[in-house]
Design an enzyme around this catalytic site. Structure first.
Site, PDB file in Angstrom:
ATOM      1  N   CYS A   5      30.795  47.570  36.930  1.00 28.82           N
ATOM      2  CA  CYS A   5      31.023  46.376  36.103  1.00 28.82           C
ATOM      3  C   CYS A   5      31.219  46.837  34.656  1.00 28.82           C
ATOM      4  O   CYS A   5      31.308  48.031  34.385  1.00 28.82           O
ATOM      5  CB  CYS A   5      29.893  45.357  36.244  1.00 28.82           C
ATOM      6  SG  CYS A   5      28.318  45.834  35.503  1.00 28.82           S
TER       7      CYS A   5
ATOM      8  N   ARG B 114      25.316  43.239  36.820  1.00 32.57           N
ATOM      9  CA  ARG B 114      25.949  43.028  38.124  1.00 32.57           C
ATOM     10  C   ARG B 114      26.020  44.284  38.986  1.00 32.57           C
ATOM     11  O   ARG B 114      25.575  44.278  40.143  1.00 32.57           O
ATOM     12  CB  ARG B 114      27.354  42.443  37.949  1.00 32.57           C
ATOM     13  CG  ARG B 114      27.356  41.074  37.328  1.00 32.57           C
ATOM     14  CD  ARG B 114      28.756  40.594  37.040  1.00 32.57           C
ATOM     15  NE  ARG B 114      29.375  41.426  36.014  1.00 32.57           N
ATOM     16  CZ  ARG B 114      30.650  41.377  35.669  1.00 32.57           C
ATOM     17  NH1 ARG B 114      31.471  40.539  36.289  1.00 32.57           N
ATOM     18  NH2 ARG B 114      31.130  42.147  34.711  1.00 32.57           N
TER      19      ARG B 114
ATOM     20  N   ASP C 246      29.659  37.168  35.070  1.00 36.04           N
ATOM     21  CA  ASP C 246      28.760  38.054  34.339  1.00 36.04           C
ATOM     22  C   ASP C 246      27.581  37.257  33.788  1.00 36.04           C
ATOM     23  O   ASP C 246      27.754  36.435  32.879  1.00 36.04           O
ATOM     24  CB  ASP C 246      29.531  38.734  33.208  1.00 36.04           C
ATOM     25  CG  ASP C 246      28.757  39.869  32.582  1.00 36.04           C
ATOM     26  OD1 ASP C 246      27.512  39.928  32.728  1.00 36.04           O
ATOM     27  OD2 ASP C 246      29.405  40.717  31.937  1.00 36.04           O
TER      28      ASP C 246
END
Length: 163
Positions: free
Chosen positions: A8, A14, A134
């Site tokens: 990410c 994440r 996110d």
């Protein structure tokens, strides 16, 4: 050995959650010795002077809420530090999983493309399309948990069906 890299933007929410969810899945399946699982960032936002930031506290709390990162199931959460993905990662991993379209674009730039079709989006392993939002921006760690958990379970099922 099956080698998986989750990616990410900053590698503190994440992709880190995905790393430890997947480690938990393979550990509970008794197949931890068959997998090497890591996570990385496409940008240096969380890396200073060669040192990466630890797992973002709300992400760590969400993992702990699900029994990951506890004394009984640490899996390396407390030692995890953000790291930058590099071109050689493409050769070193079998599956490279981005969390969103921007990650995929950045990974293709960093790796020089995807000639071996190793790059996927996390939600490719679910019944849903789209990006894992996110939580750094949304604050919704429940939605991220759901997406990451479903994606990791789907990935594990696909791998098991293939081998």
């Amino acid at each position: 050995m099956i080698r998986i890299l989750f990616v990410c933007h900053g590698n503190i929410c994440r992709s880190t959650m995905a790393e430890f969810v997947m480690k938990d899945i393979v550990n509970k399946a008794g197949e931890a010795d068959e997998f090497h699982i890591e996570s990385a960032a496409t940008h240096t936002d969380e890396i200073w002077n060669g040192m990466g930031s630890p797992v973002y506290p709300p992400a760590r709390a969400k993992l702990r809420e699900h029994g990951i990162g506890t004394d009984d199931n640490e899996l390396g959460v407390s030692e995890k530090r953000a790291r930058l993905t590099v071109k050689r990662d493409y050769e070193n991993f079998d599956y490279i999983i981005g969390m969103d379209s921007a990650n995929i674009r950045d990974m293709n730039r960093i790796y020089g493309g995807d000639p071996e079709n190793k790059i996927y989006k996390m939600l490719d392993f679910t019944d849903r399309d789209g990006d894992v939002a996110d939580p750094w921006y949304t604050g919704n760690f429940d939605a991220t948990w759901r997406d990451v958990s479903e994606g990791c379970h789907g990935l594990f099922s696909q791998i098991k069906n293939f081998f």
